[in-house]
Design a protein around this motif. Structure first.
Motif, mmCIF file in Angstrom:
data_model
loop_
_atom_site.group_PDB
_atom_site.id
_atom_site.type_symbol
_atom_site.label_atom_id
_atom_site.label_comp_id
_atom_site.label_asym_id
_atom_site.label_seq_id
_atom_site.Cartn_x
_atom_site.Cartn_y
_atom_site.Cartn_z
ATOM 1 N N GLY A 144 -41.661 0.381 -108.022
ATOM 2 C CA GLY A 144 -41.956 1.484 -107.315
ATOM 3 C C GLY A 144 -43.211 2.030 -107.018
ATOM 4 O O GLY A 144 -43.689 2.467 -105.956
ATOM 5 N N GLY A 145 -44.045 2.029 -108.269
ATOM 6 C CA GLY A 145 -45.207 2.396 -108.047
ATOM 7 C C GLY A 145 -46.332 1.697 -107.208
ATOM 8 O O GLY A 145 -46.878 2.161 -106.676
ATOM 9 N N LEU A 146 -45.902 0.217 -107.534
ATOM 10 C CA LEU A 146 -46.967 -0.513 -106.700
ATOM 11 C C LEU A 146 -46.736 -0.407 -105.293
ATOM 12 O O LEU A 146 -47.541 -0.340 -104.514
ATOM 13 C CB LEU A 146 -46.815 -1.959 -107.196
ATOM 14 C CG LEU A 146 -47.276 -2.214 -108.844
ATOM 15 C CD1 LEU A 146 -46.955 -3.701 -109.177
ATOM 16 C CD2 LEU A 146 -48.394 -2.239 -108.721
ATOM 17 N N ILE A 147 -45.405 -0.439 -104.820
ATOM 18 C CA ILE A 147 -45.020 -0.275 -103.352
ATOM 19 C C ILE A 147 -45.521 1.077 -102.915
ATOM 20 O O ILE A 147 -46.128 1.078 -101.910
ATOM 21 C CB ILE A 147 -43.608 -0.249 -103.223
ATOM 22 C CG1 ILE A 147 -43.068 -1.663 -103.399
ATOM 23 C CG2 ILE A 147 -43.216 -0.050 -101.929
ATOM 24 C CD1 ILE A 147 -41.659 -1.974 -103.484
ATOM 25 N N LEU A 148 -45.448 2.204 -103.685
ATOM 26 C CA LEU A 148 -45.760 3.507 -103.430
ATOM 27 C C LEU A 148 -47.341 3.352 -103.080
ATOM 28 O O LEU A 148 -48.231 3.825 -102.000
ATOM 29 C CB LEU A 148 -45.568 4.397 -104.114
ATOM 30 C CG LEU A 148 -46.319 5.871 -103.868
ATOM 31 C CD1 LEU A 148 -45.901 6.394 -102.603
ATOM 32 C CD2 LEU A 148 -45.901 7.058 -105.026
ATOM 33 N N ILE A 183 -45.441 12.546 -104.958
ATOM 34 C CA ILE A 183 -44.579 11.923 -104.547
ATOM 35 C C ILE A 183 -43.876 10.687 -105.472
ATOM 36 O O ILE A 183 -42.729 10.632 -105.769
ATOM 37 C CB ILE A 183 -45.328 10.806 -103.330
ATOM 38 C CG1 ILE A 183 -45.445 11.270 -102.012
ATOM 39 C CG2 ILE A 183 -44.149 9.677 -102.702
ATOM 40 C CD1 ILE A 183 -46.439 10.975 -101.148
ATOM 41 N N ALA A 184 -44.917 10.207 -106.630
ATOM 42 C CA ALA A 184 -44.424 9.388 -107.659
ATOM 43 C C ALA A 184 -43.646 10.275 -108.521
ATOM 44 O O ALA A 184 -42.650 9.642 -108.923
ATOM 45 C CB ALA A 184 -45.480 8.867 -108.436
ATOM 46 N N ARG A 185 -44.063 11.471 -108.812
ATOM 47 C CA ARG A 185 -43.159 12.334 -109.588
ATOM 48 C C ARG A 185 -41.889 12.487 -109.152
ATOM 49 O O ARG A 185 -40.854 12.716 -109.928
ATOM 50 C CB ARG A 185 -43.848 13.473 -109.958
ATOM 51 C CG ARG A 185 -43.316 14.641 -110.771
ATOM 52 C CD ARG A 185 -44.288 15.662 -111.083
ATOM 53 N NE ARG A 185 -43.366 16.738 -112.098
ATOM 54 C CZ ARG A 185 -43.944 17.993 -112.496
ATOM 55 N NH1 ARG A 185 -45.100 18.263 -111.905
ATOM 56 N NH2 ARG A 185 -43.504 18.561 -113.179
ATOM 57 N N TYR A 186 -41.678 13.005 -107.932
ATOM 58 C CA TYR A 186 -40.495 13.307 -107.067
ATOM 59 C C TYR A 186 -39.365 12.134 -107.106
ATOM 60 O O TYR A 186 -38.345 12.466 -107.557
ATOM 61 C CB TYR A 186 -40.818 13.481 -105.656
ATOM 62 C CG TYR A 186 -39.461 13.790 -104.907
ATOM 63 C CD1 TYR A 186 -38.853 15.245 -104.919
ATOM 64 C CD2 TYR A 186 -38.825 13.203 -103.914
ATOM 65 C CE1 TYR A 186 -37.707 15.467 -104.416
ATOM 66 C CE2 TYR A 186 -37.856 13.267 -103.414
ATOM 67 C CZ TYR A 186 -37.191 14.756 -103.454
ATOM 68 O OH TYR A 186 -36.026 14.818 -102.839
ATOM 69 N N PHE A 187 -40.225 10.714 -106.776
ATOM 70 C CA PHE A 187 -38.974 9.864 -106.836
ATOM 71 C C PHE A 187 -38.981 9.021 -108.343
ATOM 72 O O PHE A 187 -38.185 7.711 -108.557
ATOM 73 C CB PHE A 187 -39.478 8.635 -105.993
ATOM 74 C CG PHE A 187 -39.346 9.173 -104.530
ATOM 75 C CD1 PHE A 187 -38.160 8.982 -104.068
ATOM 76 C CD2 PHE A 187 -40.336 9.407 -103.816
ATOM 77 C CE1 PHE A 187 -37.877 9.456 -102.727
ATOM 78 C CE2 PHE A 187 -40.138 9.688 -102.426
ATOM 79 C CZ PHE A 187 -38.986 9.922 -101.820
#
Length: 240
Positions: A144-148, A183-187
């Motif tokens: 998820g982190g890499l895609i974001l 955004i990362a924190r939200y998801f």
């Protein structure tokens, strides 16, 4: 303090480090960098956790294994700031410098993800701690982190290409770091790895296709200054 350190400073530091790394250098040393920053950090976490688990009872301290792993993930990643300074003065080979820089860049992200995953497992009562649950949480955080990060880096590069103004470009990169963290924190995905991916993309694809020489120079100097200032503040925090 946790929000400032984990939410603010860490993301800025990782982005600032990643934006100066060249894909070509990283590609040449991809195998050792990948092994050192991922497998080695995970092995170190379990080795240190195992030693602590069996050593603690000797001092009459009872620690659950999950907390021993948490300590292992906290202590495993290395910080090469002082080492890199010495290596630059010693004029070592570019390959060695790239290995150390690349490893330090990615091991922070991997270690933070590992720490967050183990911390979640430790905090939730009744959570079954096994390889499957750890891999599931780790996979979600990492992928998820890499895609974001890739999405943020590509979008920012396209925006800078349409404007090509060094002041606006700096503001865009700042918005990538601050907005990307939210955004990362939200998801519930890895903000640090998102910043590494975004920084690498903007520092390579963005600089190559979206910026004039003037913009490149200003952007590099701005993030170099941010890196130096935040590292100084971080070491001051550690001293205090």
């Amino acid at each position: 303090f946790t929000e400032i350190l984990m939410g603010g400073m860490l993301n800025f530091l990782l982005f600032a480090g990643a934006i100066h790394v060249r894909f070509s250098d990283l590609k040449e040393q991809r195998i050792p960098v990948l092994i050192f920053s991922t497998i080695s950090v995970i092995i170190s976490t379990f080795v240190i956790g195992g030693i602590l688990y069996y050593l603690a009872p000797v001092f009459k301290i009872e620690l659950p294994y999950i907390y021993c792993l948490l300590f292992g993930s906290l202590i495993s990643p290395t910080d090469p700031i002082a080492v890199l300074g010495i290596l630059k003065k010693a004029n070592v080979s570019k390959s060695l410098e790239t290995k150390i820089t690349g490893e330090s860049l990615f091991n922070d992200g991997v270690a933070v993800v590992l720490f967050v995953v183990i911390s979640q497992l430790a905090r939730v009562p009744g959570t079954e701690v096994n390889l499957g649950s750890i891999c599931l949480l780790l996979g979600k955080e990492v992928i998820g982190g890499l895609i974001l990060g890739i999405a943020l880096g590509y979008t920012a590069s396209k925006a800078m290409k349409s404007i090509d103004d060094y002041i606006v470009s700096v503001l865009i990169t700042l918005s990538v770091v601050m907005g990307g963290y939210l955004i990362a924190r939200y998801f519930h995905i890895s903000g640090p790895l998102a910043m590494v991916a975004a920084g690498l993309l903007i520092g390579n694809y963005g600089k190559k296709t979206a910026m004039s020489n003037l913009t490149k120079e200003y952007l590099s100097k701005f993030w170099e200054l941010i890196d130096e200032v935040l590292n100084a503040v971080l070491f001051l925090f550690i001293g205090l």
